[in-house]
Enzyme design. Structure first.
Site, PDB file in Angstrom:
ATOM      1  N   HIS A 191      37.274  37.716  37.393  1.00 10.25           N
ATOM      2  CA  HIS A 191      37.689  36.392  37.876  1.00 10.25           C
ATOM      3  C   HIS A 191      38.348  35.534  36.803  1.00 10.25           C
ATOM      4  O   HIS A 191      39.168  34.686  37.098  1.00 10.25           O
ATOM      5  CB  HIS A 191      36.495  35.642  38.488  1.00 10.25           C
ATOM      6  CG  HIS A 191      35.410  35.374  37.501  1.00 10.25           C
ATOM      7  ND1 HIS A 191      34.600  36.360  37.011  1.00 10.25           N
ATOM      8  CD2 HIS A 191      35.014  34.221  36.891  1.00 10.25           C
ATOM      9  CE1 HIS A 191      33.741  35.839  36.155  1.00 10.25           C
ATOM     10  NE2 HIS A 191      33.975  34.540  36.055  1.00 10.25           N
ATOM     11  N   ASP A 192      37.986  35.741  35.522  1.00  9.98           N
ATOM     12  CA  ASP A 192      38.548  34.905  34.458  1.00  9.98           C
ATOM     13  C   ASP A 192      39.676  35.596  33.682  1.00  9.98           C
ATOM     14  O   ASP A 192      39.991  35.176  32.567  1.00  9.98           O
ATOM     15  CB  ASP A 192      37.435  34.498  33.478  1.00  9.98           C
ATOM     16  CG  ASP A 192      36.709  33.244  33.952  1.00  9.98           C
ATOM     17  OD1 ASP A 192      37.280  32.505  34.776  1.00  9.98           O
ATOM     18  OD2 ASP A 192      35.569  33.023  33.498  1.00  9.98           O
ATOM     19  N   LYS A 195      42.366  33.880  31.647  1.00  6.10           N
ATOM     20  CA  LYS A 195      42.101  33.249  30.346  1.00  6.10           C
ATOM     21  C   LYS A 195      42.834  33.963  29.212  1.00  6.10           C
ATOM     22  O   LYS A 195      42.870  33.459  28.086  1.00  6.10           O
ATOM     23  CB  LYS A 195      40.592  33.214  30.066  1.00  6.10           C
ATOM     24  CG  LYS A 195      39.879  32.149  30.873  1.00  6.10           C
ATOM     25  CD  LYS A 195      38.428  32.033  30.483  1.00  6.10           C
ATOM     26  CE  LYS A 195      37.746  30.929  31.280  1.00  6.10           C
ATOM     27  NZ  LYS A 195      36.291  30.938  31.068  1.00  6.10           N
ATOM     28  N   HIS A 220      44.066  29.131  34.277  1.00  4.28           N
ATOM     29  CA  HIS A 220      43.600  30.521  34.266  1.00  4.28           C
ATOM     30  C   HIS A 220      43.370  31.066  35.676  1.00  4.28           C
ATOM     31  O   HIS A 220      43.460  32.267  35.912  1.00  4.28           O
ATOM     32  CB  HIS A 220      42.347  30.689  33.385  1.00  4.28           C
ATOM     33  CG  HIS A 220      41.053  30.318  34.023  1.00  4.28           C
ATOM     34  ND1 HIS A 220      40.536  29.047  33.992  1.00  4.28           N
ATOM     35  CD2 HIS A 220      40.139  31.047  34.713  1.00  4.28           C
ATOM     36  CE1 HIS A 220      39.366  29.026  34.620  1.00  4.28           C
ATOM     37  NE2 HIS A 220      39.103  30.228  35.071  1.00  4.28           N
ATOM     38  N   HIS A 244      37.695  30.100  42.360  1.00  9.68           N
ATOM     39  CA  HIS A 244      36.300  30.047  41.910  1.00  9.68           C
ATOM     40  C   HIS A 244      35.939  28.741  41.189  1.00  9.68           C
ATOM     41  O   HIS A 244      34.783  28.548  40.819  1.00  9.68           O
ATOM     42  CB  HIS A 244      35.931  31.283  41.067  1.00  9.68           C
ATOM     43  CG  HIS A 244      36.543  31.356  39.707  1.00  9.68           C
ATOM     44  ND1 HIS A 244      37.810  31.845  39.487  1.00  9.68           N
ATOM     45  CD2 HIS A 244      36.071  31.018  38.481  1.00  9.68           C
ATOM     46  CE1 HIS A 244      38.076  31.798  38.196  1.00  9.68           C
ATOM     47  NE2 HIS A 244      37.030  31.301  37.557  1.00  9.68           N
ATOM     48  N   HIS A 245      36.925  27.824  41.011  1.00  7.56           N
ATOM     49  CA  HIS A 245      36.599  26.512  40.428  1.00  7.56           C
ATOM     50  C   HIS A 245      36.846  25.352  41.405  1.00  7.56           C
ATOM     51  O   HIS A 245      36.933  24.197  40.988  1.00  7.56           O
ATOM     52  CB  HIS A 245      37.406  26.285  39.144  1.00  7.56           C
ATOM     53  CG  HIS A 245      36.910  27.108  37.985  1.00  7.56           C
ATOM     54  ND1 HIS A 245      35.724  26.848  37.339  1.00  7.56           N
ATOM     55  CD2 HIS A 245      37.433  28.208  37.389  1.00  7.56           C
ATOM     56  CE1 HIS A 245      35.541  27.747  36.363  1.00  7.56           C
ATOM     57  NE2 HIS A 245      36.561  28.588  36.385  1.00  7.56           N
ATOM     58  N   ASP A 273      28.000  32.234  39.065  1.00  7.59           N
ATOM     59  CA  ASP A 273      28.656  31.925  37.781  1.00  7.59           C
ATOM     60  C   ASP A 273      27.910  30.782  37.082  1.00  7.59           C
ATOM     61  O   ASP A 273      27.547  30.867  35.904  1.00  7.59           O
ATOM     62  CB  ASP A 273      30.114  31.518  38.077  1.00  7.59           C
ATOM     63  CG  ASP A 273      30.977  31.505  36.826  1.00  7.59           C
ATOM     64  OD1 ASP A 273      30.494  31.929  35.764  1.00  7.59           O
ATOM     65  OD2 ASP A 273      32.145  31.070  36.914  1.00  7.59           O
TER      66      ASP A 273
HETATM   67 FE   LIG Z   1      36.880  30.608  35.532  1.00  8.38          FE
END
Ligand SMILES: [Fe+2]
Length: 331
Positions: A191-192, A195, A220, A244-245, A273
């Site tokens: 998911h990240d 980044k 990201h 997801h944020h 998370d």
């Molecule tokens: Fe994230």
């Protein structure tokens, strides 16, 4: 004279009849394939376990295990399930075909084998395997890249793996279908990935970010989605990466989605998370207990950030597992 179709791919020919084995071996070798032979089921299984074959031609009737049993064993193991299997049968009955299909066979050939039919099937199955191999490699590269981001920060070690397992367990508890549970497993790991584009001085900054730095960090989600978009097998993972944020009151990013607009899989991943972040050591504080972490998250539910029902279900899973095993080994 025809041009050989093979490029050295390794084909297992398993048949207890010497003449059949030699005939098949000769036909395939002339076409440029490498052939390894097995005279019974045991030898065939040992060849499969070597891990180097690209396709298996298995006689159905041979000293055990039979072709059906070997096929089934191959198709239930993650390392061998993508190797194409052709079953050779002289029985030619519907029930044998059905049995073969149930065992996961990719194709059938009747004995005596017709040369052109044999080569056409071998060729097309190997071409398909090449595509799945490439896909497999692309996924492996993405997972490795995602883990390389995690490796930059000692405080997040093992985070993605735990997230993956928590999310799948939660998805199962909520009754999500298999394809979305697979997406959660992948989403936990990846998911990240966006980044990768965030400079290290921002990614690892111990203090609060400036508004400009925050903007870069928030990208990201969008960049991660773009990185994974070409992979068709990741289509259910994309909403997790992008959203997801988000927060239920619309104050999240990148799209400010509200409530049920936020995909369910993304809402599941954000609960796990945050829980994992709260219950592991950080540079600025020690790991919190599960009870303390849930108390904080309940406050955040009241603020309109997270999905209360999903948090309830996750708490049930964690509390149930805590009495049996450490939360980290939840699977
Ligand atoms: Fe994230």
């Amino acid at each position: 004279m025809s041009v050989p179709q093979g490029h050295g791919e390794i084909i297992l020919v398993a048949d207890d009849n010497d003449a059949n084995r030699e005939l098949l071996s000769a036909l395939l070798s002339v076409e440029g394939y490498q052939v390894v032979c097995a005279a019974d089921g045991q030898q065939a299984l040992a060849r499969v376990d070597d891990g180097s074959i690209d396709l298996a031609l298995l006689d159905v009737v041979m000293p055990p295990p039979t072709g059906f049993e070997i096929c089934q064993a191959m198709k239930t193991k993650a390392e061998t399930r993508l190797i194409p299997v052709i079953l050779l049968t002289s029985l030619n009955s519907d029930s044998d075909r059905l049995h073969g299909i149930m065992c996961g066979a990719d194709d059938f050939l009747n004995k005596p084998v017709n040369k052109h039919e044999l080569l056409a099937r071998v060729h097309s199955l190997l071409r398909l395997k090449q595509f799945t191999d490439e896909l497999d490699n692309a996924e492996t590269v993405l997972f490795s890249l995602a883990l390389s981001i995690e490796a930059k920060d000692p405080y997040t070690e093992g985070h993605c793996d735990r997230l993956s397992r928590y999310s799948v367990a939660l998805g199962e508890k909520l009754g999500l279908p298999q394809d979305l549970r697979v997406a959660l497993r992948r989403g936990g790991l990846i998911h990240d990935i966006g980044k990768l584009s965030v400079p290290e001085h921002i990614l690892l900054k111990p203090g609060p970010l400036t508004p400009e730095e925050r903007k870069i960090m928030e990208q990201h989600t969008v960049i991660g989605e773009r990185i994974c978009a070409p992979l068709r097998s990741f289509r259910h993972v994309l909403p997790i990466i992008r959203h997801h944020h988000e927060k239920r009151d619309g104050s999240g990013y990148p799209d400010g989605l509200k409530g049920e607009q936020i995909p369910l899989t993304a809402r599941i991943l954000q609960i796990t998370d945050i829980y994992d972040a709260l219950t592991t050591d950080r540079p600025y504080r020690k790991a919190l207990s599960p009870e303390k972490a849930f108390a904080i998250m309940r406050e955040e539910v009241k603020r309109g950030w997270w999905d209360a029902r999903i948090l309830d279900e996750f708490e049930i899973i964690v509390l149930a597992s805590a009495t049996l095993q450490p939360a980290q080994s939840l699977s």
